[in-house]
Scaffold this motif. Structure first.
Motif, PDB file in Angstrom:
ATOM      1  N   ALA A  23       0.819  -1.205   0.000  1.00 39.98           N
ATOM      2  CA  ALA A  23       0.000   0.000   0.000  1.00 39.98           C
ATOM      3  C   ALA A  23       0.855   1.258   0.000  1.00 39.98           C
ATOM      4  CB  ALA A  23      -0.925  -0.002   1.210  1.00 39.98           C
ATOM      5  N   ALA A  24       2.057   1.169   0.577  1.00 42.96           N
ATOM      6  CA  ALA A  24       2.914   2.348   0.709  1.00 42.96           C
ATOM      7  C   ALA A  24       3.827   2.561  -0.483  1.00 42.96           C
ATOM      8  CB  ALA A  24       3.758   2.225   1.979  1.00 42.96           C
ATOM      9  N   GLN A  25       3.824   1.655  -1.449  1.00 42.63           N
ATOM     10  CA  GLN A  25       4.731   1.818  -2.577  1.00 42.63           C
ATOM     11  C   GLN A  25       4.401   3.080  -3.359  1.00 42.63           C
ATOM     12  OE1 GLN A  25       5.249  -1.536  -5.184  1.00 42.63           O
ATOM     13  NE2 GLN A  25       6.834  -2.349  -3.860  1.00 42.63           N
ATOM     14  N   ALA A  26       5.416   3.856  -3.628  1.00 37.78           N
ATOM     15  CA  ALA A  26       5.234   5.073  -4.411  1.00 37.78           C
ATOM     16  C   ALA A  26       4.949   4.713  -5.865  1.00 37.78           C
ATOM     17  CB  ALA A  26       6.494   5.938  -4.318  1.00 37.78           C
ATOM     18  N   GLU A  27       4.458   5.695  -6.609  1.00 42.36           N
ATOM     19  CA  GLU A  27       4.232   5.441  -8.032  1.00 42.36           C
ATOM     20  C   GLU A  27       5.577   5.141  -8.706  1.00 42.36           C
ATOM     21  OE1 GLU A  27       5.057   7.637 -10.585  1.00 42.36           O
ATOM     22  OE2 GLU A  27       5.818   9.296  -9.407  1.00 42.36           O
ATOM     23  N   PRO A  28       5.554   4.432  -9.842  1.00 44.79           N
ATOM     24  CA  PRO A  28       6.781   3.842 -10.397  1.00 44.79           C
ATOM     25  C   PRO A  28       7.963   4.788 -10.554  1.00 44.79           C
ATOM     26  CG  PRO A  28       4.869   2.985 -11.544  1.00 44.79           C
ATOM     27  CD  PRO A  28       4.357   4.045 -10.612  1.00 44.79           C
ATOM     28  N   ARG A  82       8.892   7.181  -8.757  1.00 45.84           N
ATOM     29  CA  ARG A  82       9.499   7.582  -7.485  1.00 45.84           C
ATOM     30  C   ARG A  82       9.915   6.392  -6.634  1.00 45.84           C
ATOM     31  NH1 ARG A  82       5.928  10.770  -3.892  1.00 45.84           N
ATOM     32  NH2 ARG A  82       4.223   9.557  -4.772  1.00 45.84           N
ATOM     33  N   ARG A  83       9.568   5.185  -7.067  1.00 47.53           N
ATOM     34  CA  ARG A  83       9.728   4.007  -6.210  1.00 47.53           C
ATOM     35  C   ARG A  83      11.186   3.778  -5.811  1.00 47.53           C
ATOM     36  NH1 ARG A  83       6.470  -0.479  -8.700  1.00 47.53           N
ATOM     37  NH2 ARG A  83       4.854   1.014  -8.105  1.00 47.53           N
ATOM     38  N   HIS A  84      12.105   3.936  -6.766  1.00 52.63           N
ATOM     39  CA  HIS A  84      13.502   3.631  -6.485  1.00 52.63           C
ATOM     40  C   HIS A  84      14.272   4.812  -5.914  1.00 52.63           C
ATOM     41  CE1 HIS A  84      13.232  -0.342  -8.290  1.00 52.63           C
ATOM     42  NE2 HIS A  84      12.571   0.205  -9.289  1.00 52.63           N
ATOM     43  N   SER A  85      13.627   5.961  -5.815  1.00 58.57           N
ATOM     44  CA  SER A  85      14.318   7.145  -5.289  1.00 58.57           C
ATOM     45  C   SER A  85      13.991   7.399  -3.826  1.00 58.57           C
ATOM     46  CB  SER A  85      13.957   8.386  -6.118  1.00 58.57           C
ATOM     47  OG  SER A  85      12.573   8.665  -6.035  1.00 58.57           O
ATOM     48  N   HIS A  86      13.117   6.597  -3.238  1.00 61.91           N
ATOM     49  CA  HIS A  86      12.791   6.809  -1.829  1.00 61.91           C
ATOM     50  C   HIS A  86      14.035   6.529  -0.984  1.00 61.91           C
ATOM     51  CE1 HIS A  86      11.091   6.167   2.191  1.00 61.91           C
ATOM     52  NE2 HIS A  86      10.162   7.013   1.784  1.00 61.91           N
ATOM     53  N   PRO A  87      14.282   7.324   0.065  1.00 59.28           N
ATOM     54  CA  PRO A  87      15.507   7.160   0.853  1.00 59.28           C
ATOM     55  C   PRO A  87      15.741   5.746   1.386  1.00 59.28           C
ATOM     56  CG  PRO A  87      14.467   9.228   1.412  1.00 59.28           C
ATOM     57  CD  PRO A  87      13.524   8.527   0.482  1.00 59.28           C
ATOM     58  N   SER A  88      14.696   5.052   1.830  1.00 59.88           N
ATOM     59  CA  SER A  88      14.916   3.702   2.367  1.00 59.88           C
ATOM     60  C   SER A  88      15.364   2.747   1.275  1.00 59.88           C
ATOM     61  CB  SER A  88      13.641   3.186   3.041  1.00 59.88           C
ATOM     62  OG  SER A  88      12.575   3.080   2.118  1.00 59.88           O
TER      63      SER A  88
END
Length: 226
Positions: free
Chosen positions: A144-149, A151-157
């Motif tokens: 549910a918390a996954q960002a749209e595609p 932005r998914r790989h740019s999230h700090p975690s």
């Protein structure tokens, strides 16, 4: 043919590592819109909102977490929730931040093999197993918390996990393109894939753990201890 033409060309050399082998750096986890230091009242409001969201998940599952429901449960206006987290995805990502911080602390300073003191290939195996079981435990929230595609790989975690994986790979296979190889390995631990394999295909986590260790062996050329 474009593919044939591309494959006939001489491949460029692997890029040189951007970070030194022995100085892994991790990224701070948190929303990009978070202030460096929250005021005491803002920090209390944020904690109250996250506590309310946690209660809603326990009572109704992730589907029960809406901005309106969290505002009502926390006794604040809906605008407060939007100002603090931006949108529902930002709120759900904030719920995962504590777990991400804990994982970072474990692989930065925890006991081996996940933490320092073990051979890098053992740390890589332990990292994948830790992420696999952590994501499986939080699977509904992770999805549910996954960002749209885009932005998914740019999230700090996500970037922190990728960076740590790349650093370990450089110590094991320094001649490889470890930046891209780290993305490949992290793809095995994608929450959507874990959901598909465990819930739709019925594959037990023990088999996924064995698959991860086999993948690490094939990528690094280092056999797992028997």
């Amino acid at each position: 043919m474009l593919y044939a033409g591309f494959m006939s060309e001489t491949l460029p050399p692997f890029p040189k590592p951007q970070e030194p082998f022995d100085e892994p750096r991790v990224l701070e986890i948190g929303s990009a819109s978070d202030e460096p230091c929250l005021r005491a009242d803002a920090a209390r409001n944020r904690a109250r909102l996250l506590e309310a969201a946690t209660r809603l998940i326990a009572e109704h599952g992730v589907a029960g977490v809406t901005m309106e429901a969290v505002a009502t449960a926390a006794g604040v206006g809906k605008g407060t929730v939007f100002r603090r987290f931006g949108d529902r995805t930002g709120l759900l990502m904030a719920l995962l931040d504590h777990s991400a911080h804990t994982l970072q602390a474990d692989f930065l300073g925890g006991p081996p093999p996940l933490g320092p003191g073990a051979p890098p290939v053992d740390r890589l195996r332990a990292l994948g197993v830790a992420v696999l079981y952590r994501f499986a435990e939080q699977l509904d929230l992770q999805l549910a918390a996954q960002a749209e595609p885009t932005r998914r790989h740019s999230h700090p975690s996500t970037r922190a996990l990728h960076m740590h994986t790349a650093v370990l790979l450089r110590q094991i296979v320094p001649d490889a393109d470890c930046e891209l190889l780290a993305h490949t390995l992290m793809g095995y631990l994608d929450p959507a894939l874990i959901h598909h394999l465990t819930r739709q295909c019925g594959i037990p986590l023990e088999r996924l753990e064995a698959g991860w260790n086999d993948l690490v062996t094939r990528v690094t050329g280092v056999d797992a201890p028997r």
